[in-house]
Design a protein around this motif. Structure first.
Motif, PDB file in Angstrom:
ATOM      1  N   MET A  18       0.821  -1.196   0.000  1.00  0.00           N
ATOM      2  CA  MET A  18       0.000   0.000   0.000  1.00  0.00           C
ATOM      3  C   MET A  18       0.866   1.262   0.000  1.00  0.00           C
ATOM      4  O   MET A  18       0.587   2.205  -0.712  1.00  0.00           O
ATOM      5  CB  MET A  18      -0.929  -0.053   1.225  1.00  0.00           C
ATOM      6  CG  MET A  18      -1.817   1.150   1.350  1.00  0.00           C
ATOM      7  SD  MET A  18      -3.059   1.144   0.047  1.00  0.00           S
ATOM      8  CE  MET A  18      -4.048   2.480   0.549  1.00  0.00           C
ATOM      9  N   LYS A  19       1.926   1.282   0.820  1.00  0.00           N
ATOM     10  CA  LYS A  19       2.798   2.447   0.876  1.00  0.00           C
ATOM     11  C   LYS A  19       3.469   2.691  -0.473  1.00  0.00           C
ATOM     12  O   LYS A  19       3.638   3.834  -0.886  1.00  0.00           O
ATOM     13  CB  LYS A  19       3.862   2.280   1.957  1.00  0.00           C
ATOM     14  CG  LYS A  19       3.327   2.378   3.357  1.00  0.00           C
ATOM     15  CD  LYS A  19       4.450   2.232   4.361  1.00  0.00           C
ATOM     16  CE  LYS A  19       3.912   2.268   5.773  1.00  0.00           C
ATOM     17  NZ  LYS A  19       4.990   2.118   6.756  1.00  0.00           N
ATOM     18  N   TRP A  20       3.863   1.613  -1.130  1.00  0.00           N
ATOM     19  CA  TRP A  20       4.540   1.756  -2.423  1.00  0.00           C
ATOM     20  C   TRP A  20       3.591   2.294  -3.484  1.00  0.00           C
ATOM     21  O   TRP A  20       3.997   3.041  -4.364  1.00  0.00           O
ATOM     22  CB  TRP A  20       5.139   0.418  -2.865  1.00  0.00           C
ATOM     23  CG  TRP A  20       6.329   0.047  -2.034  1.00  0.00           C
ATOM     24  CD1 TRP A  20       6.393  -0.927  -1.088  1.00  0.00           C
ATOM     25  CD2 TRP A  20       7.605   0.679  -2.056  1.00  0.00           C
ATOM     26  NE1 TRP A  20       7.630  -0.953  -0.513  1.00  0.00           N
ATOM     27  CE2 TRP A  20       8.399   0.031  -1.100  1.00  0.00           C
ATOM     28  CE3 TRP A  20       8.164   1.714  -2.781  1.00  0.00           C
ATOM     29  CZ2 TRP A  20       9.720   0.391  -0.855  1.00  0.00           C
ATOM     30  CZ3 TRP A  20       9.483   2.066  -2.537  1.00  0.00           C
ATOM     31  CH2 TRP A  20      10.236   1.423  -1.591  1.00  0.00           C
ATOM     32  N   GLN A  21       2.333   1.928  -3.407  1.00  0.00           N
ATOM     33  CA  GLN A  21       1.358   2.432  -4.371  1.00  0.00           C
ATOM     34  C   GLN A  21       1.148   3.928  -4.197  1.00  0.00           C
ATOM     35  O   GLN A  21       1.084   4.668  -5.171  1.00  0.00           O
ATOM     36  CB  GLN A  21       0.032   1.699  -4.213  1.00  0.00           C
ATOM     37  CG  GLN A  21       0.088   0.247  -4.637  1.00  0.00           C
ATOM     38  CD  GLN A  21      -1.197  -0.490  -4.337  1.00  0.00           C
ATOM     39  OE1 GLN A  21      -1.986  -0.062  -3.496  1.00  0.00           O
ATOM     40  NE2 GLN A  21      -1.398  -1.615  -5.012  1.00  0.00           N
ATOM     41  N   VAL A  22       1.063   4.369  -2.963  1.00  0.00           N
ATOM     42  CA  VAL A  22       0.905   5.800  -2.694  1.00  0.00           C
ATOM     43  C   VAL A  22       2.156   6.539  -3.157  1.00  0.00           C
ATOM     44  O   VAL A  22       2.074   7.595  -3.794  1.00  0.00           O
ATOM     45  CB  VAL A  22       0.632   6.054  -1.191  1.00  0.00           C
ATOM     46  CG1 VAL A  22       0.658   7.538  -0.877  1.00  0.00           C
ATOM     47  CG2 VAL A  22      -0.695   5.436  -0.792  1.00  0.00           C
ATOM     48  N   PHE A  23       3.326   5.989  -2.834  1.00  0.00           N
ATOM     49  CA  PHE A  23       4.578   6.603  -3.264  1.00  0.00           C
ATOM     50  C   PHE A  23       4.651   6.689  -4.784  1.00  0.00           C
ATOM     51  O   PHE A  23       5.038   7.717  -5.341  1.00  0.00           O
ATOM     52  CB  PHE A  23       5.770   5.802  -2.718  1.00  0.00           C
ATOM     53  CG  PHE A  23       7.089   6.312  -3.190  1.00  0.00           C
ATOM     54  CD1 PHE A  23       7.618   7.486  -2.663  1.00  0.00           C
ATOM     55  CD2 PHE A  23       7.805   5.636  -4.169  1.00  0.00           C
ATOM     56  CE1 PHE A  23       8.832   7.974  -3.110  1.00  0.00           C
ATOM     57  CE2 PHE A  23       9.013   6.111  -4.616  1.00  0.00           C
ATOM     58  CZ  PHE A  23       9.539   7.283  -4.079  1.00  0.00           C
ATOM     59  N   ALA A  24       4.270   5.629  -5.465  1.00  0.00           N
ATOM     60  CA  ALA A  24       4.307   5.619  -6.931  1.00  0.00           C
ATOM     61  C   ALA A  24       3.331   6.640  -7.507  1.00  0.00           C
ATOM     62  O   ALA A  24       3.648   7.325  -8.485  1.00  0.00           O
ATOM     63  CB  ALA A  24       3.981   4.218  -7.448  1.00  0.00           C
ATOM     64  N   LEU A  25       2.166   6.777  -6.899  1.00  0.00           N
ATOM     65  CA  LEU A  25       1.184   7.754  -7.365  1.00  0.00           C
ATOM     66  C   LEU A  25       1.700   9.179  -7.184  1.00  0.00           C
ATOM     67  O   LEU A  25       1.604  10.007  -8.096  1.00  0.00           O
ATOM     68  CB  LEU A  25      -0.142   7.564  -6.627  1.00  0.00           C
ATOM     69  CG  LEU A  25      -1.262   8.523  -6.990  1.00  0.00           C
ATOM     70  CD1 LEU A  25      -1.622   8.384  -8.465  1.00  0.00           C
ATOM     71  CD2 LEU A  25      -2.473   8.295  -6.125  1.00  0.00           C
TER      72      LEU A  25
END
Length: 74
Positions: free
Chosen positions: A1-8
Protein backbone atom coordinates in the motif's frame (compact mmCIF):
# COMPACT_ATOMS: atom_id res chain seq x y z
CA UNK A 1 0.00 0.00 0.00
CA UNK A 2 2.80 2.45 0.88
CA UNK A 3 4.54 1.76 -2.42
CA UNK A 4 1.36 2.43 -4.37
CA UNK A 5 0.90 5.80 -2.69
CA UNK A 6 4.58 6.60 -3.26
CA UNK A 7 4.31 5.62 -6.93
CA UNK A 8 1.18 7.75 -7.37
CA UNK A 9 2.82 10.80 -5.76
CA UNK A 10 5.94 10.29 -7.86
CA UNK A 11 3.85 10.03 -11.03
CA UNK A 12 2.07 13.28 -10.17
CA UNK A 13 5.37 15.09 -9.63
CA UNK A 14 6.85 13.76 -12.85
CA UNK A 15 3.76 14.63 -14.90
CA UNK A 16 3.64 18.15 -13.46
CA UNK A 17 7.29 18.61 -14.40
CA UNK A 18 6.83 17.27 -17.93
CA UNK A 19 3.61 19.16 -18.77
CA UNK A 20 5.20 22.63 -19.11
CA UNK A 21 7.94 21.22 -21.31
CA UNK A 22 5.37 19.67 -23.62
CA UNK A 23 3.29 22.84 -23.64
CA UNK A 24 6.15 24.91 -25.09
CA UNK A 25 5.21 23.92 -28.61
CA UNK A 26 1.49 24.59 -28.16
CA UNK A 27 0.12 27.76 -29.70
CA UNK A 28 -2.68 29.32 -27.66
CA UNK A 29 -4.95 31.49 -29.80
CA UNK A 30 -5.40 34.95 -28.33
CA UNK A 31 -2.39 34.74 -26.04
CA UNK A 32 -0.54 37.94 -26.88
CA UNK A 33 2.13 37.83 -24.17
CA UNK A 34 3.22 34.19 -24.57
CA UNK A 35 2.29 32.93 -21.09
CA UNK A 36 0.00 30.20 -22.51
CA UNK A 37 -2.96 31.76 -20.65
CA UNK A 38 -5.65 33.94 -22.20
CA UNK A 39 -6.42 36.68 -19.70
CA UNK A 40 -9.63 38.67 -19.60
CA UNK A 41 -7.83 41.61 -21.23
CA UNK A 42 -6.62 39.37 -24.07
CA UNK A 43 -10.12 37.95 -24.47
CA UNK A 44 -11.63 41.45 -24.67
CA UNK A 45 -9.01 42.42 -27.26
CA UNK A 46 -9.86 39.28 -29.27
CA UNK A 47 -13.57 40.07 -29.11
CA UNK A 48 -12.83 43.56 -30.45
CA UNK A 49 -10.70 42.11 -33.25
CA UNK A 50 -13.54 39.72 -34.07
CA UNK A 51 -16.03 42.58 -34.29
CA UNK A 52 -13.61 44.45 -36.56
CA UNK A 53 -13.27 41.36 -38.76
CA UNK A 54 -9.56 40.85 -38.10
CA UNK A 55 -10.07 37.37 -36.64
CA UNK A 56 -12.78 34.89 -37.45
CA UNK A 57 -15.60 33.76 -35.22
CA UNK A 58 -14.09 30.25 -35.31
CA UNK A 59 -10.82 31.57 -33.85
CA UNK A 60 -12.73 33.39 -31.11
CA UNK A 61 -14.75 30.25 -30.36
CA UNK A 62 -11.55 28.21 -30.10
CA UNK A 63 -10.19 30.68 -27.55
CA UNK A 64 -13.37 30.45 -25.50
CA UNK A 65 -13.34 26.65 -25.65
CA UNK A 66 -9.75 26.57 -24.39
CA UNK A 67 -10.65 28.91 -21.53
CA UNK A 68 -13.61 26.72 -20.57
CA UNK A 69 -11.42 23.58 -20.66
CA UNK A 70 -8.87 25.25 -18.39
CA UNK A 71 -11.57 26.31 -15.94
CA UNK A 72 -13.12 22.83 -15.86
CA UNK A 73 -9.80 21.09 -15.21
CA UNK A 74 -8.67 23.39 -12.38
Amino acid sequence: MKWQVFALVLALFVSSAIAPALAKGIDVPGDSNGDKIVSTEELKAAEKLSQEGQITKAQLEEMLCRIIRIILFL
